[in-house]
Design a protein around this motif. Structure first.
Motif, PDB file in Angstrom:
ATOM      1  N   GLY A  34      -6.455   6.452   3.294  1.00  0.00           N
ATOM      2  CA  GLY A  34      -7.278   5.311   3.683  1.00  0.00           C
ATOM      3  C   GLY A  34      -6.561   3.979   3.601  1.00  0.00           C
ATOM      4  O   GLY A  34      -7.211   2.935   3.508  1.00  0.00           O
ATOM      5  N   LYS A  35      -5.232   3.978   3.683  1.00  0.00           N
ATOM      6  CA  LYS A  35      -4.492   2.722   3.637  1.00  0.00           C
ATOM      7  C   LYS A  35      -4.848   1.832   4.829  1.00  0.00           C
ATOM      8  O   LYS A  35      -5.140   0.651   4.670  1.00  0.00           O
ATOM      9  CB  LYS A  35      -2.977   3.000   3.643  1.00  0.00           C
ATOM     10  CG  LYS A  35      -2.482   3.744   2.414  1.00  0.00           C
ATOM     11  CD  LYS A  35      -0.968   3.913   2.413  1.00  0.00           C
ATOM     12  CE  LYS A  35      -0.502   4.853   3.496  1.00  0.00           C
ATOM     13  NZ  LYS A  35      -0.899   6.269   3.285  1.00  0.00           N
ATOM     14  N   GLY A  36      -4.798   2.424   6.010  1.00  0.00           N
ATOM     15  CA  GLY A  36      -5.082   1.656   7.222  1.00  0.00           C
ATOM     16  C   GLY A  36      -6.456   1.002   7.177  1.00  0.00           C
ATOM     17  O   GLY A  36      -6.597  -0.181   7.490  1.00  0.00           O
ATOM     18  N   GLY A  37      -7.455   1.771   6.766  1.00  0.00           N
ATOM     19  CA  GLY A  37      -8.821   1.249   6.701  1.00  0.00           C
ATOM     20  C   GLY A  37      -8.940   0.104   5.699  1.00  0.00           C
ATOM     21  O   GLY A  37      -9.598  -0.908   5.959  1.00  0.00           O
ATOM     22  N   ALA A  38      -8.283   0.248   4.557  1.00  0.00           N
ATOM     23  CA  ALA A  38      -8.340  -0.804   3.539  1.00  0.00           C
ATOM     24  C   ALA A  38      -7.642  -2.065   4.054  1.00  0.00           C
ATOM     25  O   ALA A  38      -8.119  -3.186   3.849  1.00  0.00           O
ATOM     26  CB  ALA A  38      -7.682  -0.315   2.245  1.00  0.00           C
ATOM     27  N   ILE A  39      -6.533  -1.868   4.763  1.00  0.00           N
ATOM     28  CA  ILE A  39      -5.792  -3.027   5.299  1.00  0.00           C
ATOM     29  C   ILE A  39      -6.654  -3.798   6.287  1.00  0.00           C
ATOM     30  O   ILE A  39      -6.713  -5.024   6.266  1.00  0.00           O
ATOM     31  CB  ILE A  39      -4.476  -2.559   5.970  1.00  0.00           C
ATOM     32  CG1 ILE A  39      -3.495  -2.097   4.885  1.00  0.00           C
ATOM     33  CG2 ILE A  39      -3.865  -3.664   6.816  1.00  0.00           C
ATOM     34  CD1 ILE A  39      -2.241  -1.426   5.414  1.00  0.00           C
ATOM     35  N   ARG A  40      -7.381  -3.066   7.129  1.00  0.00           N
ATOM     36  CA  ARG A  40      -8.218  -3.746   8.118  1.00  0.00           C
ATOM     37  C   ARG A  40      -9.338  -4.530   7.463  1.00  0.00           C
ATOM     38  O   ARG A  40      -9.779  -5.548   7.993  1.00  0.00           O
ATOM     39  CB  ARG A  40      -8.788  -2.742   9.109  1.00  0.00           C
ATOM     40  CG  ARG A  40      -7.695  -2.151  10.004  1.00  0.00           C
ATOM     41  CD  ARG A  40      -8.187  -0.915  10.701  1.00  0.00           C
ATOM     42  NE  ARG A  40      -9.087  -1.264  11.785  1.00  0.00           N
ATOM     43  CZ  ARG A  40      -8.721  -1.324  13.052  1.00  0.00           C
ATOM     44  NH1 ARG A  40      -7.482  -1.078  13.382  1.00  0.00           N
ATOM     45  NH2 ARG A  40      -9.592  -1.635  13.983  1.00  0.00           N
ATOM     46  N   PHE A  85       0.825  -1.208   0.000  1.00  0.00           N
ATOM     47  CA  PHE A  85       0.000   0.000   0.000  1.00  0.00           C
ATOM     48  C   PHE A  85       0.862   1.261   0.000  1.00  0.00           C
ATOM     49  O   PHE A  85       1.710   1.428   0.865  1.00  0.00           O
ATOM     50  CB  PHE A  85      -0.902   0.044   1.238  1.00  0.00           C
ATOM     51  CG  PHE A  85      -2.161  -0.770   1.087  1.00  0.00           C
ATOM     52  CD1 PHE A  85      -3.284  -0.226   0.468  1.00  0.00           C
ATOM     53  CD2 PHE A  85      -2.215  -2.081   1.537  1.00  0.00           C
ATOM     54  CE1 PHE A  85      -4.439  -0.975   0.319  1.00  0.00           C
ATOM     55  CE2 PHE A  85      -3.377  -2.830   1.390  1.00  0.00           C
ATOM     56  CZ  PHE A  85      -4.494  -2.285   0.773  1.00  0.00           C
ATOM     57  N   GLU A  86       0.605   2.114  -0.983  1.00  0.00           N
ATOM     58  CA  GLU A  86       1.186   3.452  -0.980  1.00  0.00           C
ATOM     59  C   GLU A  86       0.057   4.438  -1.248  1.00  0.00           C
ATOM     60  O   GLU A  86      -1.029   4.042  -1.669  1.00  0.00           O
ATOM     61  CB  GLU A  86       2.266   3.582  -2.066  1.00  0.00           C
ATOM     62  CG  GLU A  86       3.567   2.849  -1.758  1.00  0.00           C
ATOM     63  CD  GLU A  86       4.397   3.503  -0.654  1.00  0.00           C
ATOM     64  OE1 GLU A  86       4.046   4.613  -0.210  1.00  0.00           O
ATOM     65  OE2 GLU A  86       5.389   2.883  -0.228  1.00  0.00           O
TER      66      GLU A  86
END
Lengths: 506, 506
Positions: A309-315, A302-303
């Motif tokens: 919204g990287k964190g949200g997508a990762i979760r 993720f970059e």
């Protein structure tokens, strides 16, 4: 290649007695200088004909220098099982930190492709050689001094040596069955070796062939070459070399950059999002439990702009997986053990084992984003990083690791809104720092660097997925969908590969 | 132990909906606080009846908190092959660095001794429990918060759960053959578990038994306990706790210290030395190639006054060995990855694999020498280190790793002579620093600390060997002889152990 190593070289006792002590002292001195400066490291790679004395030579080097700053690593012809990780993984793990020396037996030349077991066609050999050349070039650029020695014995000398070792009960164990096989097919084996040495005889890391009949000749030769290379290495600052001027990349003359054209706004309401999310998480979970998945692995990278919204997508990804199956790696400043290694080392250490996911929150692309923009990497450093990155991802792909890369984009208004909300909400306050505000001022530089990056590192085996993320819901759905598609393709390729292999066997 | 976890606990939907969001927010906030301070770490250990939902619980924790700062580690009942290293090696490797959380499945309770496979006698169980207690006490002292949960199901509930999972084709894979066996022998298994929990129910790391029938009850229970423990943990500085006053050790009232009585001067001339050296190196080399050696390993630990000849003695050892078989580890200041772990972690990472030597130039004894004297470790820290060290060495011994510890002593006049010669000889100038001169001024403190150390850590399985080293030659011979004797004893024990095992099998 081997002609000069079959001349019957010899060093008499008197010469040895006169030459060894000053050589030893010089080597020790150079080793300490290098260790004190801790700016560069040394890899001594020993290859050669069996029983030619690789072990003795390494022992001699350890005796001459201070063994506390030297590590040795032996590699068998057949790679150990690194749980499905790329072949180069074990070599990355054996690189010396700055100031240190590693002695590698065989190293990346120990693979079956080089062993002459099955004659390789010229094209395969060439491809492998090019892969190695890129790796060794990377090492050189990172300040690693690589010295490659081939310890040589002619067929009659090899035969004599093996006979002598076998006759003595104390040394008989040193002659293995493979060595007899090697002798039997000596011409064919030597032909393979010649091709190997020729193909990988780079200007920056040439092979040094050493006749290995007389051990004093061998030791003095290797020792002097090492001394010479070390003095050269110690005298020149790695820093200075990397400051060589290189013309930087210029933005497009009409000012239109790749990322400017990305659509950022999409429609998706919460209700539809939740329905789609559940379906996609179910799909991802199913894929992760597919029997074929145990033979592959996934790297998700993720970059994106801060607060994209990287964190949200990762979760939303991890929420669909079993915790025993994934690892999330947030990339922050390197630790000092990481700083003492070539820059990609800290990503290699997290390459997933078979059947597992590694999700990177920020990645090796920091080299061509923040490090480029902040000047932490020099122009030549980040310019060559594009190729180094493509090599890294190609090796992952070749080992069956699916690489899925996301760039999440938002616009400046959306970012401002999110920054402000982060400062207001209790536990979100940890997600916003002064750095974020500073980076925001460099918006345009980031767009430019990211556009360059996408253009130069979007490869067929590891394409960039650009996600317009002003709408979080849409972004997350898009990410999950793309990831599922990529894993499905990986599973299909996996199944195909298995079929192909079993065909070959018939 | 399990009575309260068979009451039919239940949380209704409305309560869950009201309680979960604030709990989640509080946990996330505490996690970020802990991460920001990076002063302590958290280990959450999940054990319990099969299919009781250890995986789901871990998933829930990952969902509640930020998965980027949590790592999970699953351990099978039967230890993986860590190349003969002690059983605890893999747990040390899975400890979270400061600011991070590790979720361990089973952890050090997953070993065969606990699995109830073969009923252990009470004494064995007690011994194992004490070993664990010492380990967990060490973790607590090092600022690691350990939370141990046992997720419980009664026999009827377990049966129901397994039935339900088996009936659904999507979950049938979750029920393994072992789980059926577990159910079949439920009373016996639970009895083992009860003994295990009772024996390891420490005040500083109590077991928390959680009824696992209702998943909301389970999640809220675990979540709240975690929140409570975390707030407590975050509020108190690890630093402050370790500053607790403890009475320091006092020197003997008559001033006569152990090391003062050591004979430092010996006679051995260069000629005799060289003869004996050759013989002993031959003996050591032979031992290292003994077939039995492949089943054991050796740790050699060197401590002593500066310039006492540690480096020289090490080179005489390594000179007799094949480079592929040993590693010399010089102990300098810890790296930042090492500083983020319990203090012994940086030594555990170098524990040798089967058939190998690790030679430490300075060791874990720095904790009770330089760290004590310079105040880098507080009084309670170095006071408890004696026991922590004895545990470490006992575990090495139990895994067949022979531990040979040398203290090299010289007097102050001899040291001065050596310091001066180091300053004069070219490549030796790297061996003398300002620190060496500073340490020299604290001579008496070092004698005192070393005397205490020897008294408290000379154990039958890892005795100290005190070497009077004013005569370098004599010291080196003495070191080699002692090392050979120790390896021979190890080989004999190895042979004995093999015989004993094969007897048992009959």
């Amino acid at each position: 290649m081997f002609e000069a190593a079959e001349l019957g070289h010899h060093i008499d006792k008197a010469t040895w007695k006169a030459e060894e002590p000053p050589l030893r002292e010089a080597l020790l001195d150079l080793q300490y200088q290098m260790h004190e400066r801790a700016e560069r490291s040394v890899v001594i790679l020993l290859a050669g004909v069996p029983t030619a004395g690789k072990g003795e030579m390494a022992n001699k080097l350890m005796e001459w220098m201070d063994p506390r700053h030297i590590a040795t690593h032996a590699f068998s012809t057949h790679p150990l099982d690194d749980a499905g990780r790329p072949e180069m993984y074990r070599f990355w793990r054996s690189l010396p930190p700055k100031g240190q020396i590693s002695i590698l037996f065989g190293g990346w030349y120990a693979g079956p492709i080089w062993a002459g077991e099955h004659q390789q066609d010229a094209a395969t050999l060439q491809r492998e050689a090019e892969k190695i050349a890129r790796f060794e070039r990377m090492l050189a650029s990172e300040g690693v001094l690589l010295l490659k020695f081939w310890l040589h014995l002619s067929a009659p000398e090899l035969k004599k040596r093996m006979q002598k070792l076998s006759d003595n009960p104390l040394t008989a164990w040193r002659v293995a069955d493979e060595d007899h096989a090697y002798l039997k097919h000596y011409p064919r084996n030597l032909d393979s070796a010649r091709k190997l040495l020729m193909a990988t005889n780079l200007a920056l890391a040439p092979w040094r062939v050493v006749e290995s009949v007389d051990e004093n000749f061998r030791a003095l030769t290797v020792g002097r070459q090492l001394k010479d290379a070390l003095s050269h290495h110690v005298a020149r600052s790695a820093e200075a070399e990397n400051r060589v001027e290189a013309p930087p990349l210029l933005p497009p003359v009409d000012g239109l950059r790749l990322l400017d054209t990305l659509k950022l706004n999409h429609e998706l309401d919460k209700h539809d999002y939740q329905q789609q999310l559940e379906a996609l998480q179910g799909r991802l979970n199913g894929l992760s439990r597919d029997p074929g998945f145990a033979k592959m692995a996934v790297v998700v990278a993720f970059e994106g702009m801060d607060a994209a919204g990287k964190g949200g997508a990762i979760r939303r990804i991890t929420g669909a997986l079993d915790v025993r199956q994934y690892r999330v790696v947030p990339i922050a400043a390197p630790t000092d053990e990481e700083k003492a290694q070539p820059w990609l080392w800290r990503f290699w250490r997290h390459v997933p084992a078979r059947g597992r996911f590694t999700v990177f929150d920020r990645t090796w692309y920091g080299r061509v984003l923040v490090e480029r923009i902040e000047g932490f990497a020099s122009v030549p450093e980040w310019m060559r990083a594009y190729n180094e990155i493509n090599d890294f991802e190609m090796q992952l792909d070749a080992a069956g690791v699916v690489v899925v890369k996301f760039w999440l984009s938002i616009d400046q208004d959306e970012q401002l809104k999110r920054f402000q909300s982060r400062e207001e909400i209790g536990y979100k306050r940890f997600k916003i720092t002064d750095d974020d505000w500073r980076n925001r001022e460099k918006w345009s530089q980031y767009v430019e660097a990211a556009s360059d990056m996408i253009e130069r590192t979007s490869t067929p085996h590891a394409p960039w997925h650009l996600i317009g993320a002003n709408n979080k819901y849409h972004a997350r759905i898009n990410v999950l969908q793309t990831l599922c598609d990529a894993i499905e393709a990986g599973l299909a390729r996996q199944a195909g590969a298995v079929t192909r292999t079993s065909h070959k066997k018939k």
